[in-house]
Motif scaffolding. Structure first.
Motif, short mmCIF file in Angstrom:
data_model
loop_
_atom_site.label_atom_id
_atom_site.label_comp_id
_atom_site.label_asym_id
_atom_site.label_seq_id
_atom_site.Cartn_x
_atom_site.Cartn_y
_atom_site.Cartn_z
N ARG A 18 -10.16 -10.48 -21.98
CA ARG A 18 -10.64 -9.75 -23.14
C ARG A 18 -9.57 -9.10 -23.94
O ARG A 18 -8.93 -8.25 -23.55
N LYS A 20 -9.21 -7.02 -27.77
CA LYS A 20 -9.90 -6.32 -28.59
C LYS A 20 -9.03 -5.46 -29.49
O LYS A 20 -7.98 -4.57 -28.98
N ASN A 21 -9.61 -5.16 -30.48
CA ASN A 21 -8.79 -3.99 -31.49
C ASN A 21 -7.51 -4.12 -31.61
O ASN A 21 -6.64 -3.54 -31.17
N SER A 48 -12.41 -13.81 -24.32
CA SER A 48 -13.18 -12.93 -25.71
C SER A 48 -12.20 -12.49 -26.46
O SER A 48 -11.47 -11.77 -25.94
N VAL A 49 -12.04 -12.92 -27.77
CA VAL A 49 -11.30 -12.13 -28.82
C VAL A 49 -12.08 -11.41 -29.81
O VAL A 49 -13.10 -11.91 -30.41
N GLU A 50 -12.21 -10.01 -29.89
CA GLU A 50 -13.01 -9.44 -30.65
C GLU A 50 -11.96 -8.36 -31.46
O GLU A 50 -11.23 -7.72 -31.01
N LYS A 51 -12.43 -8.46 -32.96
CA LYS A 51 -11.79 -7.44 -33.72
C LYS A 51 -10.17 -7.70 -33.60
O LYS A 51 -9.65 -6.41 -33.65
N VAL A 52 -9.74 -8.63 -33.74
CA VAL A 52 -8.40 -8.98 -33.90
C VAL A 52 -8.00 -9.60 -35.17
O VAL A 52 -8.57 -10.65 -35.67
N ASN A 79 -15.64 -11.13 -35.14
CA ASN A 79 -15.14 -10.33 -35.99
C ASN A 79 -13.41 -10.12 -35.98
O ASN A 79 -13.01 -9.19 -36.13
N SER A 80 -12.84 -11.26 -36.28
CA SER A 80 -11.65 -11.76 -36.22
C SER A 80 -11.19 -12.28 -37.14
O SER A 80 -11.91 -13.13 -38.07
N SER A 118 -16.33 -13.97 -38.58
CA SER A 118 -14.73 -14.21 -38.59
C SER A 118 -14.29 -15.19 -39.72
O SER A 118 -15.36 -15.72 -40.30
#
Length: 302
Positions: A18, A20-21, A48-52, A79-80, A118
């Motif tokens: 995971r 993130k950020n 999982s890749v989130e806010k990258v 959200n990437s 995204s």
């Protein structure tokens, strides 16, 4: 940078992770390798890749993306974003080069790859006039998957299977417990506004949104800026380059004024509308008549 390397990025190969950020930019986000290359990761498997977000340049032979080169077996991207440029000759996308594979969990259920909320501003550049599977967001999707509420604004060029959002999109049938189960490749409430250029007179399947819609594909409430060819033959589609018999296109459109003289019109591939009639086709409960969610674009495509 190593032109002979496979699996290149901040992470060469990540699995069951995971992330993130994270924001990646600067001199170290210029990546040159042979195959399976992305600024964040060469391959991400069951991850999982989130806010990258990433900003930089990628150059490879094949399977190259601004964020991830290859997404494999249930990759979730949320959200990437990416911006910059991605240069290669096969399976090349502004955000992800190639998405494929299904993940079977402990209770036997299968999960698809997906991209939600995204976007990519990256240019997708073909090194040769034989480049294929080139997309503003994703170069190639196989084995089903979903792109939802996402967009691409960068220019895309290539010869075969070239699209403003996705180059080639394909679902799959699997036999599970003696029954045929469909895993569709879906594009929902998404759009592409970058220039899409067919750079080879013998090219094929070039479209403003998707180059090739091959098998078990649904496109719903999505639209494109349009595609063009400067070669005078094998005209691209405003929305889709080629559509298989079992592909579905629902409430999806392309902006008709833009490069209309270069575009082949096929009603099965999405309807061409004026920008004054269509400002956005991606939001629920917004009609063509009252939508104004793309005020930055005018009828000249500027």
């Amino acid at each position: 940078n190593n032109p002979a390397r496979t699996y290149a990025g901040l992470f060469g190969y990540i699995k069951n992770s995971r992330i993130k950020n994270i924001h990646l930019n600067g001199a170290l986000t210029s990546v040159v390798a042979r195959d399976i290359v992305g600024i964040l990761a060469g391959t991400a498997e069951t991850t999982s890749v989130e806010k990258v977000s990433v900003s930089g340049k990628v150059k490879a032979s094949s399977v190259a993306g601004g964020l991830i080169g290859e997404g494999l077996n249930y990759v979730q991207i949320l959200n990437s974003s990416s911006q910059g440029a991605v240069t290669a000759n096969n399976s090349t996308g502004g955000l992800v080069g190639k998405l494929h594979g299904l993940f079977q969990n402990q209770d036997g259920r299968f999960a698809r790859n997906y991209i939600y909320y995204s976007f990519s501003n990256s240019k997708v550049i073909a090194e040769t006039t034989s480049a294929q599977n080139m997309g503003g967001l994703v170069g190639q999707i196989e084995d089903g998957g979903e792109v939802h509420t996402s967009f691409a604004t960068g220019s895309v060029e290539g010869s075969h299977y070239v699209g403003g959002l996705v180059g080639s999109n394909e679902g799959i049938n699997k036999i599970i417990n003696g029954k045929v189960v469909n895993f569709k490749a879906s594009i929902l409430q998404s759009y592409a506004t970058g220039d899409v250029l067919a750079n080879n007179p013998n090219g094929s399947s070039v479209g403003g949104l998707v180059g090739r819609v091959n098998n078990l594909v649904v496109i719903y409430k999505s639209f494109s800026h349009g595609a063009r060819s400067e070669m005078g033959q094998n005209l691209p589609g405003g929305l889709i380059g080629s559509l298989a018999y079992d592909g579905e296109v629902v409430n999806s459109y392309w902006i008709k004024q833009i490069n209309q003289q270069y575009v082949s019109e096929d009603p099965l591939h999405g309807e061409g509308l004026s920008l004054s009639a269509l400002q956005c086709a991606t939001h629920d409960n917004i009609t063509i008549e009252n939508s104004t969610c793309l005020p930055a674009l005018n009828d000249a495509g500027q």
